[in-house]
Design a protein around this motif. Sequence first.
Motif, PDB file in Angstrom:
ATOM      1  N   GLY A  68     -40.682 -11.085 -45.605  1.00 28.87           N
ATOM      2  CA  GLY A  68     -41.694 -12.107 -45.454  1.00 28.87           C
ATOM      3  C   GLY A  68     -42.542 -11.905 -44.215  1.00 28.87           C
ATOM      4  O   GLY A  68     -42.546 -10.843 -43.591  1.00 28.87           O
ATOM      5  N   CYS A  69     -43.277 -12.945 -43.846  1.00 27.97           N
ATOM      6  CA  CYS A  69     -44.188 -12.889 -42.703  1.00 27.97           C
ATOM      7  C   CYS A  69     -43.440 -13.202 -41.414  1.00 27.97           C
ATOM      8  O   CYS A  69     -42.502 -13.996 -41.407  1.00 27.97           O
ATOM      9  N   THR A  88     -43.151 -14.891 -37.638  1.00 27.76           N
ATOM     10  CA  THR A  88     -43.620 -16.147 -37.062  1.00 27.76           C
ATOM     11  C   THR A  88     -44.964 -15.955 -36.388  1.00 27.76           C
ATOM     12  O   THR A  88     -45.859 -16.804 -36.495  1.00 27.76           O
ATOM     13  N   LEU A 114     -47.788 -15.922 -38.982  1.00 25.21           N
ATOM     14  CA  LEU A 114     -48.077 -17.255 -39.519  1.00 25.21           C
ATOM     15  C   LEU A 114     -48.859 -18.098 -38.515  1.00 25.21           C
ATOM     16  O   LEU A 114     -49.752 -18.864 -38.892  1.00 25.21           O
ATOM     17  N   TYR A 118     -50.587 -16.105 -51.724  1.00 22.42           N
ATOM     18  CA  TYR A 118     -49.386 -15.458 -51.182  1.00 22.42           C
ATOM     19  C   TYR A 118     -48.606 -14.846 -52.346  1.00 22.42           C
ATOM     20  O   TYR A 118     -48.085 -15.555 -53.196  1.00 22.42           O
ATOM     21  N   SER A 139     -38.040 -15.801 -49.054  1.00 21.04           N
ATOM     22  CA  SER A 139     -38.827 -15.711 -47.820  1.00 21.04           C
ATOM     23  C   SER A 139     -40.229 -16.274 -48.033  1.00 21.04           C
ATOM     24  O   SER A 139     -40.839 -16.824 -47.103  1.00 21.04           O
ATOM     25  N   GLN A 140     -40.756 -16.180 -49.253  1.00 25.91           N
ATOM     26  CA  GLN A 140     -42.052 -16.787 -49.550  1.00 25.91           C
ATOM     27  C   GLN A 140     -41.984 -18.310 -49.376  1.00 25.91           C
ATOM     28  O   GLN A 140     -42.863 -18.918 -48.754  1.00 25.91           O
ATOM     29  N   ASP A 157     -41.935 -19.239 -45.688  1.00 25.22           N
ATOM     30  CA  ASP A 157     -43.235 -19.100 -45.034  1.00 25.22           C
ATOM     31  C   ASP A 157     -44.221 -20.161 -45.509  1.00 25.22           C
ATOM     32  O   ASP A 157     -44.997 -20.705 -44.717  1.00 25.22           O
ATOM     33  N   CYS A 201     -43.883 -23.350 -43.710  1.00 23.67           N
ATOM     34  CA  CYS A 201     -44.597 -23.348 -42.427  1.00 23.67           C
ATOM     35  C   CYS A 201     -46.057 -23.720 -42.605  1.00 23.67           C
ATOM     36  O   CYS A 201     -46.610 -24.534 -41.851  1.00 23.67           O
ATOM     37  N   CYS A 259     -45.046 -23.627 -37.043  1.00 27.48           N
ATOM     38  CA  CYS A 259     -43.843 -22.807 -37.232  1.00 27.48           C
ATOM     39  C   CYS A 259     -43.232 -22.535 -35.868  1.00 27.48           C
ATOM     40  O   CYS A 259     -43.767 -21.746 -35.096  1.00 27.48           O
TER      41      CYS A 259
END
Length: 592
Positions: A482-483, A485, A488, A501, A508-509, A512, A515, A521
Amino acid sequence: MKRDREAVETNGKNVQKRRKLSSKFTPTLAECGHKDLLDIEAKGLISRPRPTDAPSVELETSHGEVRPDTGRRRGQERQVFEVYVEELSSTGDGLARHPARDHVFAIPFALPGDRVNIKAFEPSEEDIWSNADFVEAIEPSELRAGTKPKCKYFAQCGGCQFQMISYDEQLKYKKTVVENAFRYFSGLDPEQVPPIGDTGASPLQYGYRTKLTPHFDGPRKGERLSVDKPPPIGFMRKGFRQTMDIESCPIATDIVQDGLRHERSKTIKKIDTYKRGATILLRETTDRTFDKGESNGGGNADSVFAKTDSPFPGGALELGSLPLQSTSQSQPPHIPEIVNNYVYKPTTDPSAPPTTIREKKLYTTENDTFATEHIGSYIFKPAPAPSSRTITPSCPHPTQPIKYLLDAYCGSGLFAITLSPLFTSVLGIELDPWGVTSARENARLNGVEHAGFIEADAAALFQDVPYPAENTVLVIDPPRKGCSTDFLKQLLRYGPARVVYVSCNVGSQARDVGCLVRGWCGEDWWKEVEGREDEGKEVGSFRYEIEELRGFDFFPQTSHVEGLCVLRRVVNEAWKEPENEPEQEQPEKQLE
């Protein structure tokens, strides 16, 4: 994690021990992976009442000796348990309770409604779940009715999980995987997550995979591999450190299957030259040419994809809808190739000559070469990175006109190029210089002149973006983790009007997206425990709402689902404009 169990000597025989993973429950959800899913789902199953028709508590060792449950002990053997499968986990495993205690077995190839015999170690008191092996179905589930696996290695090979159920049931299951991911990992209230859309179906349920990586193990210490007795060449047995000898894979495309047989034969003939094990890379590559009927052959391989030269209206090309004129396939000892000839006749001009499209399927085994892939009328030569993924989802269009497309994690430019007709200008951002080079070449091949690609610094991804955020849609397709922090936070500060996205890990999607919906986040916010108040850092005046959420099935017969989430920007009600502090008077500098 506990170390995997290795092969050990038992009574003079080499016995392959089952891999055992630690399964103690923890609230840490940083990975949003299989272990986290099983932790949550096992705990949820244990909290519910047992079914009234649960099997007997009596246990049986693998040698047939009946004995009471005496708990785990050093050197014990695996036991046979009769269990009833109650749920299907988001990992693809069937979940069944231990007959006598609060513990859950994760059983591959088992379905809800199965009453089965399994083999497993008696779990320790601190484990809430553990892996088990499917032995036999005593009473099979109704979900198995009418479906027969197409692979003779199914339920042994670890590649597929669902060949024993219908494709409609697979799509329903994958919808629940997306639902569960957002329930477990997003941290959002149910009203903040819209109903999940039906899973986008794959046009092919078998014969779709364009890449395989069969492998073989090296010789033992002091020994050599022999042509007379070659090692198994294939894929891993489910749950074991053991390679199975597999000569065909029905989920692979025809040319990749031909390549598998051909490369296995070549490797066996020279197996005695290998001092260690190796992996064989097999990737499909496609060449297309067309002939407008003005000559007897040839054609420009690139012109079919250039929008100015393409004989197809709007550059569209769907070979599956065209009549197949002929097909041919080379035979050993020649290198396998498959050639299909299609005929296209324009409907707008009946007097125009028909166009013959010649499509030649080949395979490559070289890791440093570009495999050519065709998506509709587009041509792609992805960067040869081992971790690259070529996917072809359909992205929904924004409800309001937006001029600019920003493609983060752009890779070889798949989204930027295929979506370019919808936007005035397109920019792809990539950290990997190979990806930028590949994306620029793909834009040239496809005649896309209003798309640019840049290599960006991870700490300042949006710093050089020339587009106003209110007229921009951002597409992100990060790796499984995922992304970050930091990414984001940068996204929230930039605040594009729409975010699309795409993810190969819906867990994990969901983390995120949570957030983005909250608009903040904090560091490791997902490591929340009961009673703790996490102070999130506000990062901007905008947050997001989920507009659409659904899964796409790119890998039929497996538990994998690709997630697609569309978000729209809204005002972040919790954000406050920072107050300007009065400037302090600076003391006058004294002259020396």
